[in-house]
Design a protein around this motif. Structure first.
Motif: not given
Length: 164
Positions: A116-121, A124-141
């Motif tokens: 529904t956002l195509a006309s509001a943006l 040339g701007i296309v939002p993309v969903l990031a890959p599915q991930s979790s905080v548990m995938g990041e071992i060390l900050f």
């Protein structure tokens, strides 16, 4: 009190053994039925929307992109919280759903809202969903902060110094 428990146990050996056997059988049954999950997921289901907007300042990204994405997903089914970060040329929007929401259902809801956002943006701007991930995938900050660059200067002056 403790002495009375011991006396009861000694006088009713069959009752104590039967209770222990029931506990063992119940434990074995529960072990077989239980899901094995070493590290439970500590975060609610979250979908990240990334948008690449080269040439736009952080304020323009916020006003022209992030705001529209946040507005579109606010109030969607099971949405608990919406956060965003706009920087020069990039927009990241985190849509957090209620606990127990299926992540695939959440991604579907966000995908439908993005259509529904195509006309509001801007063009040339296309939002993309990031890959599915979790905080548990990041071992060390790791974060480093300093108020001066004295350490960097010492390392640059004497790179062979092993004491640093």
């Amino acid at each position: 009190m403790f002495n009375e428990i011991i006396k009861f146990s000694l006088n009713n050996k069959l009752f104590v053994l039967l209770g222990a056997a029931l506990l063992v059988v119940g434990g074995v049954y529960m072990t077989q039925q239980m899901d094995v999950d070493v590290f439970p997921d500590l975060t609610a289901p979250t979908v990240v929307v990334m948008t690449d907007a080269h040439g736009l300042s952080a304020e323009e990204v916020e006003r022209l992109i992030s705001f529209h994405i946040e507005t579109a997903v606010n109030g969607a089914t099971d949405v608990r919280r919406v956060r965003s970060n706009s920087s020069q040329g990039f927009s990241f929007v985190w849509i957090e759903f209620d606990w127990g929401t299926d992540i695939f259902k959440a991604r579907q809801i966000v995908s439908e809202k993005m259509v529904t956002l195509a006309s509001a943006l801007p063009d040339g701007i296309v939002p993309v969903l990031a890959p599915q991930s979790s905080v548990m995938g990041e071992i060390l900050f790791v974060g480093l902060q300093t108020e001066n660059t004295q350490i960097e200067q010492i390392n640059a002056d004497n790179p062979d110094d092993e004491n640093l």
